[in-house]
Design an enzyme around this catalytic site. Structure first.
Site, PDB file in Angstrom:
ATOM      1  N   PRO A 240       0.827  -1.213   0.000  1.00 43.45           N
ATOM      2  CA  PRO A 240       0.000   0.000   0.000  1.00 43.45           C
ATOM      3  C   PRO A 240       0.859   1.260   0.000  1.00 43.45           C
ATOM      4  CG  PRO A 240       0.089  -0.932   2.202  1.00 43.45           C
ATOM      5  CD  PRO A 240       0.833  -1.888   1.308  1.00 43.45           C
ATOM      6  N   GLY A 241       0.480   2.230  -0.776  1.00 42.82           N
ATOM      7  CA  GLY A 241       1.179   3.517  -0.770  1.00 42.82           C
ATOM      8  C   GLY A 241       0.194   4.582  -0.312  1.00 42.82           C
TER       9      GLY A 241
ATOM     10  N   ARG B 196      -2.826  16.248  -9.229  1.00 45.88           N
ATOM     11  CA  ARG B 196      -3.804  15.183  -9.433  1.00 45.88           C
ATOM     12  C   ARG B 196      -5.118  15.663 -10.056  1.00 45.88           C
ATOM     13  NH1 ARG B 196      -5.792  12.119  -6.323  1.00 45.88           N
ATOM     14  NH2 ARG B 196      -5.502  10.208  -7.523  1.00 45.88           N
TER      15      ARG B 196
ATOM     16  N   TYR C 132      -5.801  13.686 -13.388  1.00 48.16           N
ATOM     17  CA  TYR C 132      -6.769  12.578 -13.303  1.00 48.16           C
ATOM     18  C   TYR C 132      -8.182  13.064 -12.971  1.00 48.16           C
ATOM     19  CZ  TYR C 132      -2.264  10.497 -11.847  1.00 48.16           C
ATOM     20  OH  TYR C 132      -0.955  10.129 -11.724  1.00 48.16           O
TER      21      TYR C 132
ATOM     22  N   CYS D 274       0.033  29.448 -14.399  1.00 45.89           N
ATOM     23  CA  CYS D 274      -0.429  29.970 -15.689  1.00 45.89           C
ATOM     24  C   CYS D 274      -0.987  28.864 -16.557  1.00 45.89           C
ATOM     25  CB  CYS D 274       0.723  30.662 -16.407  1.00 45.89           C
ATOM     26  SG  CYS D 274       1.354  32.015 -15.450  1.00 45.89           S
TER      27      CYS D 274
ATOM     28  N   TYR E  16       0.939  11.176  -3.549  1.00 48.12           N
ATOM     29  CA  TYR E  16       1.069  11.635  -4.935  1.00 48.12           C
ATOM     30  C   TYR E  16       0.835  13.141  -5.105  1.00 48.12           C
ATOM     31  CZ  TYR E  16       0.838   6.587  -5.524  1.00 48.12           C
ATOM     32  OH  TYR E  16       1.067   5.227  -5.415  1.00 48.12           O
TER      33      TYR E  16
HETATM   34  N1  LLP Z   1       2.841  -1.414  -6.074  1.00 49.10           N
HETATM   35  C1  LLP Z   1       3.076  -1.132  -7.361  1.00 49.10           C
HETATM   36  C2  LLP Z   1       3.788  -2.089  -8.190  1.00 49.10           C
HETATM   37  C3  LLP Z   1       2.633   0.095  -7.897  1.00 49.10           C
HETATM   38  O1  LLP Z   1       2.870   0.362  -9.161  1.00 49.10           O
HETATM   39  C4  LLP Z   1       1.948   1.008  -7.066  1.00 49.10           C
HETATM   40  C5  LLP Z   1       1.496   2.295  -7.588  1.00 49.10           C
HETATM   41  C6  LLP Z   1       1.742   0.663  -5.729  1.00 49.10           C
HETATM   42  C7  LLP Z   1       2.196  -0.560  -5.270  1.00 49.10           C
HETATM   43  C8  LLP Z   1       1.051   1.577  -4.773  1.00 49.10           C
HETATM   44  O2  LLP Z   1      -0.254   1.843  -5.130  1.00 49.10           O
HETATM   45  P1  LLP Z   1      -1.197   2.668  -4.116  1.00 49.10           P
HETATM   46  O3  LLP Z   1      -1.416   1.808  -2.918  1.00 49.10           O
HETATM   47  O4  LLP Z   1      -0.488   3.907  -3.774  1.00 49.10           O
HETATM   48  O5  LLP Z   1      -2.435   2.899  -4.902  1.00 49.10           O
HETATM   49  N2  LLP Z   1       0.045   8.877  -9.451  1.00 49.10           N
HETATM   50  C9  LLP Z   1      -1.197   8.137  -9.359  1.00 49.10           C
HETATM   51  C10 LLP Z   1      -0.989   6.788  -8.748  1.00 49.10           C
HETATM   52  C11 LLP Z   1       0.050   5.945  -9.449  1.00 49.10           C
HETATM   53  C12 LLP Z   1       0.271   4.632  -8.782  1.00 49.10           C
HETATM   54  C13 LLP Z   1       1.437   3.936  -9.357  1.00 49.10           C
HETATM   55  N3  LLP Z   1       1.723   2.673  -8.764  1.00 49.10           N
HETATM   56  C14 LLP Z   1      -2.213   8.945  -8.578  1.00 49.10           C
HETATM   57  O6  LLP Z   1      -1.883  10.052  -8.151  1.00 49.10           O
HETATM   58  O7  LLP Z   1      -3.348   8.523  -8.406  1.00 49.10           O
END
Ligand code: LLP
Length: 420
Positions: free
Chosen positions: A278-279, A317, A321, A348, A377
């Site tokens: 999880p991120g 974001r 998105y 701008c 992010y």
């Molecule tokens: N593991 C892998 C292999 C990933 O590619 C990612 C995210 C994660 C874990 C973590 O995912 P999370 O739990 O954070 O959803 N910039 C975009 C999100 C890109 C995510 C990329 N990979 C945003 O702002 O929504």
């Protein structure tokens, strides 16, 4: 509120307080825009994952996907809670090492890692390299051979699973640029087993980000388990992607429900090591961004804009998105909503709108706006568009505020210019 840090409340001054710190005072002391992170919320989320999953499947490891927010101060907190790290570049590895994180608990991801990055990872003793293609497997074998190391790898497969999320953050469908396509898995797994300098530890998949259902994860674990049995591997890494409540109306499963459903598939098979990455869901709700309100522009009958001193460069974001955010006025968080406004940034670009049509109390110049759920992010994707320095970041906890990332100065902005 679910989209505020766990410690958020209104204090005696009727200001928004987080981590025992008054957000209006913090804005005055450190300036705005300001990223604020609540340490207790980060620690709570780490523990929520560990407890919920280990309760049903003791052999679980949780690693924080540090692309969500990578700063040494944050990595120290999450690793102190017992998490490993998902790193996706030499820069993230470097940050983790500088934060004195245990290299063995790093998983190195990427669809196009350079040989220099692979070498750096192997020399640092990174725990796992996540293989994305057959070509990469050969690169790893070669680099590891040259420096006389054995690379411990897991193979990232493309699960072909459709998860309902934004097009740009879907990763698990067949057309995705990530992961080994299903018809090549056998060959890559076999090669991973055969290569002299490689140890195959398991399989990996990641189906996307900001996913609000349980079912795609259950389907993913079923597939990974089936393949693990077929190829006789024990580590099942299911990636991250668990959603967060940007808006209070966003419905999402509780971590406990996710844990029960996901581990249910494993049926107490202790041999299987489950890894989660999880991120966003570790860091997102811990963060708020404070802005000062400057110009207010009313276009009668059409729209009232309130302009803040940040925008798309510190939070890209919405423009990338169409992400939606919620906000409060930190100097009067409990005042009743009185008007509908659009929060726009200072950059701008017409699309630099942080929140379209939000109901707020009557807004005045100088008010402090706290945009919620900005931990993930935002900083990690921030830019210097218009040559505006990136904001400072403060970790708040039990009444103390610690600067963990300095605000960029004008000198920082020209640091790499070669002045002719
Ligand atoms: N593991 C892998 C292999 C990933 O590619 C990612 C995210 C994660 C874990 C973590 O995912 P999370 O739990 O954070 O959803 N910039 C975009 C999100 C890109 C995510 C990329 N990979 C945003 O702002 O929504």
């Amino acid at each position: 509120m679910r989209n505020l840090p766990d410690t958020a409340k209104t204090n005696k001054q009727t200001h928004l307080e987080i981590g025992g710190c008054d957000m209006v005072s913090l804005a005055k002391e450190f300036g705005t825009p300001l990223y604020v992170l609540d340490e207790a919320t980060i620690r709570n989320r780490c523990q929520n994952y560990l407890k919920a999953f280990k309760k049903y499947h003791e052999n679980t490891e949780v690693i924080y996907a540090c692309k969500a927010l990578c700063a040494t101060g944050v990595l120290k907190v999450v690793t102190a809670e017992g998490l490993g790290l998902d790193v996706a570049s030499g820069g993230e590895i470097y940050t983790a090492l500088r934060a004195k994180c245990n290299a063995k608990k790093l998983y190195f991801h990427g669809n196009n890692k350079s040989n220099a990055e692979l070498k750096m990872a192997l020399e640092a003793g990174v725990g796992r390299l996540v293989v994305d293609t057959y070509q990469e497997l050969e690169n790893i074998d070669e680099v590891a051979g040259k420096i006389k190391k054995t690379a411990s790898v897991i193979v990232r497969i493309n699960p072909g699973i459709e998860a309902h999320t934004h097009e740009y953050i879907k990763t698990g469908t067949t057309a995705s640029k990530f992961g080994v396509p299903q018809n090549e898995i056998e060959a890559v797994v076999k090669a991973a087993k055969d290569k002299k300098n490689i140890n195959l530890a398991g399989l990996h998949a990641h189906i996307g980000s900001q996913i609000l259902d349980v079912k795609p994860f259950v389907d993913e674990v079923k597939l990974l388990l089936k393949l693990s049995k077929k190829y006789n591997t024990n580590e099942v890494c299911i990636g991250g992607g668990f959603g967060v409540p940007y808006l209070t109306s966003d419905e999402l499963p509780a971590i406990e429900d996710l844990a029960r459903a996901i581990t249910g598939v494993l049926k107490n098979d202790r041999e299987i090591k489950l890894v989660l990455e999880p991120g966003r869901s570790i860091i997102s709700t811990a963060g708020v961004t404070l802005y000062s309100i400057g110009v207010i522009k009313d276009i009668p009958g059409i729209r009232k804009y309130i302009f803040v001193d940040g925008g798309m460069a510190d939070n890209p974001r919405p423009i990338l998105y169409q992400a939606r955010y919620d906000a409060k006025l930190a100097n009067k968080p409990d005042k009743a909503a009185a008007e509908k406004v659009t929060v726009a940034g200072r950059f701008c670009e017409s699309g630099d709108v942080l929140i379209k049509d939000i109901k707020l109390p009557k807004v005045a110049v100088g008010d402090i706006l706290a945009v919620m759920c900005t931990g993930a992010y935002n900083y990690s994707m921030a830019s210097n568009y218009n040559r505006v320095g990136r904001p400072a970041m403060i970790l708040v906890n039990k009444g103390s505020a610690t600067l963990i990332v300095k605000r960029e100065t004008y000198d920082d902005l020209i640091r790499n210019d070669v002045i002719l």
